[in-house]
Design an enzyme around this catalytic site. Sequence first.
Site, PDB file in Angstrom:
ATOM      1  N   GLY A  30       6.944   2.925   5.880  1.00  0.00           N
ATOM      2  CA  GLY A  30       8.333   3.368   5.932  1.00  0.00           C
ATOM      3  C   GLY A  30       8.710   3.935   7.284  1.00  0.00           C
ATOM      4  N   LEU A  59       8.330  -4.030   1.624  1.00  0.00           N
ATOM      5  CA  LEU A  59       8.266  -3.420   2.954  1.00  0.00           C
ATOM      6  C   LEU A  59       6.869  -2.870   3.285  1.00  0.00           C
ATOM      7  CD1 LEU A  59       9.986  -2.554   5.429  1.00  0.00           C
ATOM      8  CD2 LEU A  59      10.308  -0.362   4.290  1.00  0.00           C
ATOM      9  N   ASP A  60       6.320  -3.296   4.419  1.00  0.00           N
ATOM     10  CA  ASP A  60       5.053  -2.771   4.941  1.00  0.00           C
ATOM     11  C   ASP A  60       3.868  -3.031   4.008  1.00  0.00           C
ATOM     12  OD1 ASP A  60       6.436  -1.820   7.148  1.00  0.00           O
ATOM     13  OD2 ASP A  60       6.723   0.170   6.309  1.00  0.00           O
ATOM     14  N   GLN A  61       4.003  -4.013   3.113  1.00  0.00           N
ATOM     15  CA  GLN A  61       2.938  -4.271   2.143  1.00  0.00           C
ATOM     16  C   GLN A  61       2.257  -5.617   2.353  1.00  0.00           C
ATOM     17  OE1 GLN A  61       2.042  -1.925  -0.189  1.00  0.00           O
ATOM     18  NE2 GLN A  61       3.494  -0.650   0.922  1.00  0.00           N
TER      19      GLN A  61
END
Lengths: 286, 286, 286, 286
Positions: free
Chosen positions: C203, C229-231
């Site tokens: 995040g 997101l960001d995964q």
Amino acid sequence: MDSNTLARLVITCADRPGIVAAVTSFLFAHEANITELDQHSTDARGGRFFMRVEFQTDKLSLTPVELQQAFGAQVGERFEMDWHLHFAAKRLRMAVLVSKHDHAALELLWRWQRGELPVDIPCVISNHPDLGAAVAAFGIPFVHVPFTADTQVQAEAQIRAQLGDVDFVVLARYMRVLSADFVAAFPNRIINIHHSFLPAFAGGDPYRQAQLRGVKIIGATAHYVTAELDQGPIIEQDVVRVTHRHELDDLKGLGRDLERQVLARAVRWHVEDRVLVDGNKTVVFA
Amino acid sequence: MDSNTLARLVITCADRPGIVAAVTSFLFAHEANITELDQHSTDARGGRFFMRVEFQTDKLSLTPVELQQAFGAQVGERFEMDWHLHFAAKRLRMAVLVSKHDHAALELLWRWQRGELPVDIPCVISNHPDLGAAVAAFGIPFVHVPFTADTQVQAEAQIRAQLGDVDFVVLARYMRVLSADFVAAFPNRIINIHHSFLPAFAGGDPYRQAQLRGVKIIGATAHYVTAELDQGPIIEQDVVRVTHRHELDDLKGLGRDLERQVLARAVRWHVEDRVLVDGNKTVVFA
Amino acid sequence: MDSNTLARLVITCADRPGIVAAVTSFLFAHEANITELDQHSTDARGGRFFMRVEFQTDKLSLTPVELQQAFGAQVGERFEMDWHLHFAAKRLRMAVLVSKHDHAALELLWRWQRGELPVDIPCVISNHPDLGAAVAAFGIPFVHVPFTADTQVQAEAQIRAQLGDVDFVVLARYMRVLSADFVAAFPNRIINIHHSFLPAFAGGDPYRQAQLRGVKIIGATAHYVTAELDQGPIIEQDVVRVTHRHELDDLKGLGRDLERQVLARAVRWHVEDRVLVDGNKTVVFA
Amino acid sequence: MDSNTLARLVITCADRPGIVAAVTSFLFAHEANITELDQHSTDARGGRFFMRVEFQTDKLSLTPVELQQAFGAQVGERFEMDWHLHFAAKRLRMAVLVSKHDHAALELLWRWQRGELPVDIPCVISNHPDLGAAVAAFGIPFVHVPFTADTQVQAEAQIRAQLGDVDFVVLARYMRVLSADFVAAFPNRIINIHHSFLPAFAGGDPYRQAQLRGVKIIGATAHYVTAELDQGPIIEQDVVRVTHRHELDDLKGLGRDLERQVLARAVRWHVEDRVLVDGNKTVVFA
């Protein structure tokens, strides 16, 4: 991975087309199940070829001896390979030589005791009696062989008698230089830990040398021993940052931790047939 | 931190009791507000003493010139200090010497352009014309000074004329060896980046040396230049792991990234007065 | 290695015996000269199989198109492989998306300019006009596409039109979250650099999060972008030590250097077909 | 350094001008010879101030008790300091709590046995009997205190009775969560080793979490224990690279080496009064 049914085939030869296909087709034909394969060519044309294959043997259509013979006849000779086949269930026999500094030797014994280092250790040999009790606590025979400039010939003879048929020898901070004869008896089968980042600070007292030079990083190097001191093929190195604050004793303390880690990695890779020698260098399939 | 009102006091002297108390009491008395303080003694008894103090000057009860004079008279002389006071608002003037390899020089210019390196750069000087356009794009004068064994005397004279009153010089892969005279004109004020982990692989072609030796880690070293090649006080070093797979060009590529990082750190520390020379070593308050 | 005659074959499939033998025998039969081979099985029994082969094509007995067809027919279908063949002479087309922070994008352009990154770059797209001049200096088209919550649909449409038939997209600190639709159009072909050691500090504002938590090491992560997101699958990570002395701006400065290095490595590996996706993880043959 | 005559003064207070001058002038006046001094301010204006001073006491003009009283009266109260004075000759008493994994605990005992960790160890306490013999070999009392959800209250009471007046407690892979009451009895005096790079993978089975996420680097974290699980102030962290090849057991093996190193460093720094707590963060003067 089931280590009881694990085998490794390690190959060195002149590179030419078709080697990987020949080796893998042979293993497939005999129902060896490849689980890991590494290969390296030093040059796309006319270089040396290195290969390591791990496979499971539980469905093998041949006995180990038959596999050995068949590989030599069908593949090894054809490509003029230098090769060996190692069934992991047969543990290597490792001897340890040590002087007074105990950390590197004890690190190996400690890992062995925990089951992290699958070898047999017939003996620990030292030129000092100091570590006798510490070694005995692991249930491993400790042999004190005094070793001075005057007694080198007898000492080395006595050590070789003790070693018997060990597969390899680890110099875990053994502070004597072994003769060329002794070294020649164990080609690429003696592992030394040198307490510097070779080729910097070869020879004696490397931490003092490092401190005098004012380096910002110190290191440790595990290498195979050759006739030339600290010049053999490097297996593994690692480093740690230091500052102006670190006095000589601090460097030695940080270095001990490094030496333990670097030596332990090098020994494990040797045991797992991951280190292939290429002249004075190594190919490490780690 | 407000860098406009930032000052730094850097001190070297023989160690004896009371230095820290004297320095900090002096600064307190004149309403300098200490924000960072580092000190180092090489030995508890009879060693050398090194100290660096950062302080804010916005409430200072003296002008900079008065502070300078007062410190010398009241503290510096008493302890026979080698000291200097640097007001950060006065930027250092940095010259860059480079040959054909552009990465180290451009890394510095790029950081300077982004405001990460608070210096003025009066010129970039090269013995080759190749980088003229790249340097000009930064709005910095580029000066081509041919430099061969035959023309060394004239070349160095020409370079020194160009340098004028620069505070320090960076050799960002400048492949010529400067004369002892030249070096003596900038004591501990010439920073070189050597593309190896010194003292390993001093001299020419270190990546090739590293590959021949089969090391598992390569490095880069930033150091002050002295009359003896690659032997000056080391400011910073760093390393990166390599394997048998890395060919010479790979080592050079990995090395370029290292050199850029190591040189950038060393230059920043020099600019921030963090590097104190102790004989042939450095104390780095980083 | 001659990169003009270099090709790479990348394979993913269910593991079963005989794959390596089949692939290498096929290449040998058509006079492809294997120079590098990596394979990985996630499990000795019933796992996934991953393989990457580099070979020289100068003696190939087939045309590229014929080789492609023959491999599919003779090997690919038999083992139900997901595979592709990439002739290195055909450069990938890479687009770069960036916001205001320029360091990651410029690092890629700089490497490309030096010939270290063998791609074509049809355009750099940004939601801010700031980097126009810097990008233009490399001779690469710069396209400003404003992008707000309100205009996301149009913005993404405009970006996709600009991208045309690019092979992959790099988010070099592009501070907008792309829609699931956009991401789905480039499966495992969008590389993002996140400025933390994922999964820590996913995040926004990860350096501030890191400072608040008081970590002693910060990191950067390059990963493929997925809808979450960001995964997405992590390609590469690296870290740097920090201390209590580092303020937020220091973390950002150290982080910039990390981000540049990590993203550059990830992009190079992607370009060299070294990154194979395994669910939400990657196999990286580096 | 002579550790028999070594003392350390550790200070935390609100920052304001004159602290360093006051402390060092006090020590100088009483003939304490400062050999190391570190200070840190969280902010140039209105922050917290942290300081650690090492000094030699052989020429001290006061007794230890007098020095203690004088410092409090003359300096400590004036600046409203939170401070303590530690004479190194008085060894800290350290208890170790461990479950079945022995590596972290044995690493501490081993360093203690070699004289690398200057503490007294009154006991090792475990919720399993397994490590009794291993601990006894060091000549240290081993106490088995079963600990289940049902018996937590009694178990903790029994442990606290055993601990007596220990100075600090090390959780060397102690797999039980201690109650808030227990933790409150040892504020910033319980050190835990968590086998991940916090804040990533807090809670149970972090190596499995790491493998599932596909990270390329794993870590270990030593921190002070607070009431909130895995959320206390971080003392030290370190990491090691991993690849797709590492199975869960490999991660655990690499992690063991990390945990040993990270915990040993954190404990040594704690013993040497190098760790100052700043809210939920630490200032480490290492």
